[in-house]
Design an enzyme around this catalytic site. Structure first.
Site, PDB file in Angstrom:
ATOM      1  N   GLU A  27      33.094  34.184  42.995  1.00 32.87           N
ATOM      2  CA  GLU A  27      32.251  33.576  41.954  1.00 32.87           C
ATOM      3  C   GLU A  27      32.643  32.119  41.681  1.00 32.87           C
ATOM      4  O   GLU A  27      32.126  31.509  40.730  1.00 32.87           O
ATOM      5  CB  GLU A  27      32.326  34.409  40.665  1.00 32.87           C
ATOM      6  CG  GLU A  27      31.673  35.777  40.835  1.00 32.87           C
ATOM      7  CD  GLU A  27      31.763  36.660  39.595  1.00 32.87           C
ATOM      8  OE1 GLU A  27      30.771  37.313  39.260  1.00 32.87           O
ATOM      9  OE2 GLU A  27      32.835  36.706  38.948  1.00 32.87           O
ATOM     10  N   TYR A  94      32.519  45.631  42.527  1.00 29.30           N
ATOM     11  CA  TYR A  94      33.036  44.870  43.673  1.00 29.30           C
ATOM     12  C   TYR A  94      33.413  45.801  44.820  1.00 29.30           C
ATOM     13  O   TYR A  94      34.010  46.863  44.613  1.00 29.30           O
ATOM     14  CB  TYR A  94      34.291  44.087  43.233  1.00 29.30           C
ATOM     15  CG  TYR A  94      34.944  43.320  44.354  1.00 29.30           C
ATOM     16  CD1 TYR A  94      34.377  42.148  44.856  1.00 29.30           C
ATOM     17  CD2 TYR A  94      36.136  43.768  44.926  1.00 29.30           C
ATOM     18  CE1 TYR A  94      34.980  41.445  45.888  1.00 29.30           C
ATOM     19  CE2 TYR A  94      36.745  43.066  45.959  1.00 29.30           C
ATOM     20  CZ  TYR A  94      36.154  41.899  46.437  1.00 29.30           C
ATOM     21  OH  TYR A  94      36.741  41.204  47.467  1.00 29.30           O
ATOM     22  N   VAL A  95      33.056  45.369  46.031  1.00 30.87           N
ATOM     23  CA  VAL A  95      33.513  46.041  47.258  1.00 30.87           C
ATOM     24  C   VAL A  95      34.071  44.952  48.171  1.00 30.87           C
ATOM     25  O   VAL A  95      33.446  43.886  48.330  1.00 30.87           O
ATOM     26  CB  VAL A  95      32.350  46.776  47.962  1.00 30.87           C
ATOM     27  CG1 VAL A  95      32.824  47.413  49.279  1.00 30.87           C
ATOM     28  CG2 VAL A  95      31.757  47.835  47.041  1.00 30.87           C
ATOM     29  N   GLY A 101      28.334  47.482  53.368  1.00 31.41           N
ATOM     30  CA  GLY A 101      27.394  48.071  54.322  1.00 31.41           C
ATOM     31  C   GLY A 101      27.653  49.545  54.598  1.00 31.41           C
ATOM     32  O   GLY A 101      27.012  50.146  55.450  1.00 31.41           O
ATOM     33  N   GLY A 103      27.676  51.799  51.937  1.00 27.32           N
ATOM     34  CA  GLY A 103      27.157  52.567  50.792  1.00 27.32           C
ATOM     35  C   GLY A 103      28.146  52.702  49.649  1.00 27.32           C
ATOM     36  O   GLY A 103      27.903  53.458  48.699  1.00 27.32           O
ATOM     37  N   TYR A 139      20.186  44.211  42.915  1.00 27.60           N
ATOM     38  CA  TYR A 139      19.885  44.901  41.660  1.00 27.60           C
ATOM     39  C   TYR A 139      18.374  44.959  41.375  1.00 27.60           C
ATOM     40  O   TYR A 139      17.861  45.982  40.931  1.00 27.60           O
ATOM     41  CB  TYR A 139      20.607  44.213  40.492  1.00 27.60           C
ATOM     42  CG  TYR A 139      22.104  44.345  40.545  1.00 27.60           C
ATOM     43  CD1 TYR A 139      22.715  45.600  40.552  1.00 27.60           C
ATOM     44  CD2 TYR A 139      22.935  43.229  40.578  1.00 27.60           C
ATOM     45  CE1 TYR A 139      24.097  45.738  40.598  1.00 27.60           C
ATOM     46  CE2 TYR A 139      24.329  43.351  40.614  1.00 27.60           C
ATOM     47  CZ  TYR A 139      24.895  44.602  40.632  1.00 27.60           C
ATOM     48  OH  TYR A 139      26.256  44.732  40.669  1.00 27.60           O
TER      49      TYR A 139
END
Lengths: 171, 171
Positions: A27, A94-95, A101, A103, A139
């Site tokens: 960010e 967060y991932v 990709g 899921g 989203y």
């Protein structure tokens, strides 16, 4: 890729601290992070926790290039609408980039939505930076409404001296 | 005019319900209010309250033209920043029009700021509609930052079918 989603435990706070910093770097505001795993432990695991956290884990054989198996997290808390009652606010989702990709983000988001429904909340709310188009599209594609664009809600904050000054006006 | 600020009690919920509706009428969204004093009682006065509320009262001799002595309220709750830790979110701040200009709004705001400091919160956050210039000027004059204008934060929401669909994606 197999993964599990479960409630964070105090010993996960170092991993959560690491990923909070990774998200802040994405960010463009890494210097904003002033929190450590010690405050995360104190504030998330007392009798009246200030937040709830779910973590995503992968098996040892899929660990990251730096050796991490905790690869995603979501932090949320309960808030209240004087129009609609109980709501959930999602602070962070967060991932880690190398695990996207699979899921995992969808599963974390789904798990928070399920908690919201289980607690009789009618809304799941959160904030997104307007330049963060990948997240906004993700989203919106799932049916989120942008209330800033639609109704004109602006997000305001008192902090530092402004907050101190206000507190001195308490009766 | 003399007034007092104190923590709301369950028996104040009918007055709070009345003023929530008055505020929604001012915001041009009275049809959005789906809450009653019963939910307000249930959600604000259990062992883990979903919100906190302070009310402003005037003496009987200053009662409103409709006979009310509870003339303002503020509703807030504790939230969490993964950058700065504990925060307070102010959901509503309202003073009945005929009682404005007596410092009641300032006193309610100051009381919330004091609660924030007492609970080690570094921020007091809230949302304002962009057309609501009197409120925006009031808050900005006291040092609030508009994070939507400054950093581009947009406020998003899932509700209704979109929330139900998400919950079904829970693992």
């Amino acid at each position: 890729m197999r993964f599990t989603i479960s409630a964070a435990k105090p010993e996960d706070c170092k991993d959560i601290e690491r990923m909070i910093m990774e998200l802040a770097v994405y960010e463009n505001m890494p210097d904003q992070v002033k929190i450590s795993h010690k405050e995360l432990e104190r504030d998330g695991f007392g009798p009246n926790p200030f937040y709830h956290c779910l973590v995503a884990e992968v098996p040892e054989e899929h660990k990251s290039k730096d050796g991490n198996t905790t690869v995603g997290y979501v932090i949320f808390f309960y808030t209240y609408s004087t129009w609609k009652g109980r709501t959930v606010y999602m602070e962070d989702l967060y991932v880690m980039p190398e695990f996207r990709g699979n899921g995992i983000g969808k599963a974390l988001l789904g798990a928070v939505a399920k908690e919201a429904k289980d607690q009789l909340c009618s809304r799941l709310q959160f904030s997104v930076l307007d330049w963060n188009k990948p997240s906004l599209y993700f989203y919106m594609a799932k049916g989120a409404e942008d209330l800033t664009a639609k109704e004109g809600w602006h997000f305001l904050r008192f902090h530092g001296m402004a907050l101190d000054n206000l507190a001195q006006e308490a009766p």
